[in-house]
Structures are given as structure tokens and as C-alpha cells.
Design an enzyme around this catalytic site. Sequence first.
Site, short mmCIF file in Angstrom:
data_model
loop_
_atom_site.label_atom_id
_atom_site.label_comp_id
_atom_site.label_asym_id
_atom_site.label_seq_id
_atom_site.Cartn_x
_atom_site.Cartn_y
_atom_site.Cartn_z
CE1 TYR A 14 58.80 -25.99 83.01
CE2 TYR A 14 58.32 -27.84 81.56
CZ TYR A 14 58.56 -27.34 82.82
OH TYR A 14 58.56 -28.19 83.90
CG HIS A 19 65.02 -20.94 81.67
ND1 HIS A 19 66.21 -20.25 81.67
CD2 HIS A 19 65.28 -22.15 82.26
CE1 HIS A 19 67.16 -21.00 82.24
NE2 HIS A 19 66.62 -22.14 82.60
CG PHE A 64 63.30 -31.11 80.87
CD1 PHE A 64 62.36 -30.12 81.17
CD2 PHE A 64 62.85 -32.37 80.53
CE1 PHE A 64 61.00 -30.40 81.14
CE2 PHE A 64 61.50 -32.66 80.49
CZ PHE A 64 60.57 -31.68 80.79
CG ASN A 66 69.07 -28.30 84.83
OD1 ASN A 66 68.88 -27.17 84.39
ND2 ASN A 66 68.80 -28.63 86.08
#
Length: 243
Positions: A14, A19, A64, A66
Site C-alpha cells: 500500500y 490512501h 490498517f 479503519n
Amino acid sequence: MLIIAGLGNPGGKYAGNRHNIGFMAVDAIHRRHSFSPWSKKFRAEIAEGELGGEKVLLIKPQTFMNLSGEAVGEAMRFYKLQPADLVAIYDELDLPAGKARLKTGGGHGGHNGIKSLDAHCGKEYRRLRLGIGHPGIKEMVQNHVLGDFAKADKAWLEPLLDTLADNADMLVRNEDSQLMNKIALALGGKAEEEKPRKDNKTTEKKPAGQSHIHQARNHNQPKVLTTGPMADILKKMFGNKGE
């Protein structure tokens, strides 16, 4: 003490995602200033240092996106900090690429990382939103957010991160509008106009020791009629007082 939390997802998979611009911003600050090496604590990567004479903790949650608030909230409780002691840096779909906005409090705007921060850290923290642009179609949002920045994005991404890192001490001094102007100018935009200062209107000074009533009585008094038909009528009514 101030916590600057960059939001993103952990792991090389990622690292280049849109993001993860929050991680990128905190990494840029870390490189530019004298911070300790990254270490693991609070289910996050953290680094300690100073900006503008104040102790600062950089944090990249490794939970992560969330669950970002769990890591940041743990750090805040450990240091006994309040929401006002937190700045969160994250991606914003609803801002054009390269634009930045900084404010205290507000809604989560559908950002799951911010939802988690709100739940675990309170809502009255400062939010630095870095625009990544919107793909234009709702169905493309996930691929856009979890997709890597394109080579063409370097034209705005690098000056954005560099300017933020160069002026990170403004976050400590709460010079939010000045920081936004720095970023806007670095990206070829215009600084926001400052509110016009109130003109120092010149007012007539009253003589020392006199009340406003006294001044009014001595100011432009009408002349007393002494001749003419009206003067004769007044003399008959009131007599020749004062003569």
C-alpha cells in the site's frame, strides 16, 4: 506535546497508494527534521522530536486505516493528551489533487480512518486534508483510493509534501492559515486574501475635561434674533431679558 498522526495502510503493498498520503506526509516531516528513528509502540510506528520548541510525536498506525483511532487513542491516553493536542493528516477525495485544507473538528466525510479517530480520540482535533481528487464515478472510488499515484502526480505531490515538511513547525504554533498559504503558493495557486484591516477613522477629539453634553451646547449654537418682525414678537412675549 503534539501528536501528528499520518493515516494510511501498513505494508509495501500500500506504500504508494493515494490512501497513504498521510503516511507520506509524516515521513516527509520525519526526514526533514531531527526525529528519533522509527520504533514500534501503541500498535504503530512512532518517532519523537521537536518542532518549534515543542515536543512532537509522529505516529503511523499499523492497524490498517479503519482502526487508526485505536492506535492513536492509545498514545493519547498514555501521554494524557486532549483532542486539541492531535493533528491528523489524511487523504481527501473531495479536494482537487494538490489542494489542502486544515480545520478543527467537523465530520468524517465517509473516511473510515477519521470515523475511527472520532470514536477513540474525540472530534475536536485538527484535520489536515490533502486532496487526491475524485475519479468522477462512484464505482471507481475504491480503485482510485487504493491505486498508486501516477508519475504525472509527482508534479504536485512532491512540492506539496516538501512544503508541508519545511513548514511543519507552523502546526505547532497553530499558524494554520499561514501554512495553507505556503502550500497554495508552492503549488502555483494564490494565497488566501487576508481580511482587510479596519481603517483608523479620524474622529473629532473632545476638549479635555468636557462632557459630550457640554461640547454639544458649545458647538454651533444658533444665532439669537435681535431685529426684525420675529424679534419684536419675542420681545413682547418674554421681555428684554439679558439686556
